[in-house]
Design a protein around this motif. Structure first.
Motif, short mmCIF file in Angstrom:
data_model
loop_
_atom_site.label_atom_id
_atom_site.label_comp_id
_atom_site.label_asym_id
_atom_site.label_seq_id
_atom_site.Cartn_x
_atom_site.Cartn_y
_atom_site.Cartn_z
N ASP A 40 0.82 -1.21 0.00
CA ASP A 40 0.00 0.00 0.00
C ASP A 40 0.86 1.26 0.00
O ASP A 40 0.54 2.24 -0.68
CB ASP A 40 -0.93 0.03 1.21
CG ASP A 40 -2.08 -0.95 1.11
OD1 ASP A 40 -2.32 -1.49 0.01
OD2 ASP A 40 -2.75 -1.18 2.14
N ILE A 41 1.93 1.23 0.76
CA ILE A 41 2.83 2.39 0.83
C ILE A 41 3.45 2.65 -0.54
O ILE A 41 3.47 3.79 -1.01
CB ILE A 41 3.91 2.19 1.92
CG1 ILE A 41 3.26 2.28 3.30
CG2 ILE A 41 5.03 3.21 1.77
CD1 ILE A 41 4.16 1.85 4.44
N LEU A 43 2.34 1.62 -3.47
CA LEU A 43 1.28 2.00 -4.41
C LEU A 43 0.94 3.48 -4.24
O LEU A 43 0.82 4.22 -5.22
CB LEU A 43 0.04 1.14 -4.18
CG LEU A 43 -1.15 1.43 -5.09
CD1 LEU A 43 -0.80 1.18 -6.55
CD2 LEU A 43 -2.34 0.59 -4.67
N SER A 44 0.83 3.92 -3.01
CA SER A 44 0.56 5.32 -2.72
C SER A 44 1.70 6.21 -3.22
O SER A 44 1.46 7.28 -3.78
CB SER A 44 0.35 5.52 -1.22
OG SER A 44 0.22 6.88 -0.92
N ASN A 47 1.30 6.41 -6.98
CA ASN A 47 0.12 7.17 -7.38
C ASN A 47 0.27 8.67 -7.10
O ASN A 47 -0.31 9.50 -7.80
CB ASN A 47 -1.13 6.65 -6.68
CG ASN A 47 -1.56 5.31 -7.23
OD1 ASN A 47 -1.22 4.94 -8.36
ND2 ASN A 47 -2.30 4.55 -6.43
N ARG A 48 1.03 9.02 -6.09
CA ARG A 48 1.21 10.43 -5.72
C ARG A 48 2.57 10.97 -6.16
O ARG A 48 2.99 12.02 -5.70
CB ARG A 48 1.06 10.59 -4.21
CG ARG A 48 -0.31 10.17 -3.70
CD ARG A 48 -0.43 10.23 -2.21
NE ARG A 48 0.90 10.32 -1.61
CZ ARG A 48 1.14 10.64 -0.35
NH1 ARG A 48 0.17 10.90 0.44
NH2 ARG A 48 2.36 10.69 0.13
N LEU A 52 3.98 14.51 -4.69
CA LEU A 52 4.66 14.24 -3.43
C LEU A 52 5.95 15.04 -3.32
O LEU A 52 6.77 15.04 -4.23
CB LEU A 52 4.96 12.73 -3.33
CG LEU A 52 5.45 12.22 -1.99
CD1 LEU A 52 4.39 12.40 -0.92
CD2 LEU A 52 5.79 10.74 -2.12
N SER A 65 5.89 6.22 7.34
CA SER A 65 4.69 5.72 6.68
C SER A 65 4.32 4.34 7.21
O SER A 65 3.15 4.06 7.46
CB SER A 65 4.89 5.64 5.16
OG SER A 65 5.08 6.92 4.62
N LYS A 69 0.86 3.40 9.14
CA LYS A 69 0.02 2.34 8.57
C LYS A 69 -0.21 1.21 9.58
O LYS A 69 -1.30 0.65 9.67
CB LYS A 69 0.64 1.77 7.29
CG LYS A 69 0.54 2.69 6.11
CD LYS A 69 -0.77 2.51 5.41
CE LYS A 69 -0.74 3.20 4.06
NZ LYS A 69 -2.04 3.13 3.41
#
Length: 184
Positions: A40-41, A43-44, A47-48, A52, A65, A69
């Motif tokens: 998830d980290i 992927l984020s 995506n950002r 970022l 992070s 999480k």
């Protein structure tokens, strides 16, 4: 990576994945959840990538992070993954020498013990077989002569009572978060 360079992203992923995974797995004691959190980290991060702005060390940003999480995971899954039961079994001597966290932990342990002692006898027995002897729903059902579904319902209700009792007094998530962060 900000420009969409997949090779740069792959390089970061390979460089940091294992360390982040180890930190999450150590805190959660759940390999699958740890892997999901790290995925998830990243992927984020991808995506950002265009928006970022990381100030300072990327490694420190990623470690932070992971911490957040993990804390969020515990808050969401405190009953399902039995962190409440684990909390009740942690010995005070295993805690870091931080007086406030020790007091919160003792209070939480007392609340759990009192809540279990007020449960109906059958629910109390099912809870103890599940959490202290680590028996499955089926094993409890066979031992007590009840259905697996009844065993499961008793455990679910017991955990709701414990979560409710803890929620009325102290923030269990903050106790666990403090324990995890200080344990490092």
């Amino acid at each position: 990576m900000a420009a969409g360079d997949q090779q740069a992203f792959t390089h970061l992923y390979r460089r940091y994945w294992k360390g982040l995974y180890m930190a999450a797995a150590k805190a959660l004691r759940d390999r699958d959840a740890a892997a999901d959190i790290v995925q998830d980290i990243f992927l984020s991060l991808w995506n950002r990538r265009t928006e970022l702005q990381v100030e300072g060390s990327l490694a420190a940003y990623l470690q932070t992070s992971v911490r957040y999480k993990v804390i969020h995971f515990i808050e969401r899954n405190i009953v399902r993954h039995d962190y409440v039961s684990q909390l009740s079994n942690i010995e005070s001597s295993a805690m870091p020498p931080v007086a406030e966290i020790r007091l919160q932990l003792k209070d939480a342990q007392l609340i759990i013990h009192q809540t279990v002692s007020r449960m109906p006898p059958k629910m109390q027995e099912v809870y103890k077989l599940s959490r202290e002897e680590h028996l499955s729903h089926k094993e409890i059902a066979d031992k007590m002569g009840i259905s697996s579904e009844t065993s499961k319902k008793h455990i679910q209700h017991a955990m709701k009572l414990i979560k409710l009792a803890l929620g009325q007094t102290a923030s269990t998530a903050s106790i666990l978060a403090g324990f995890l962060l200080l344990k490092k």
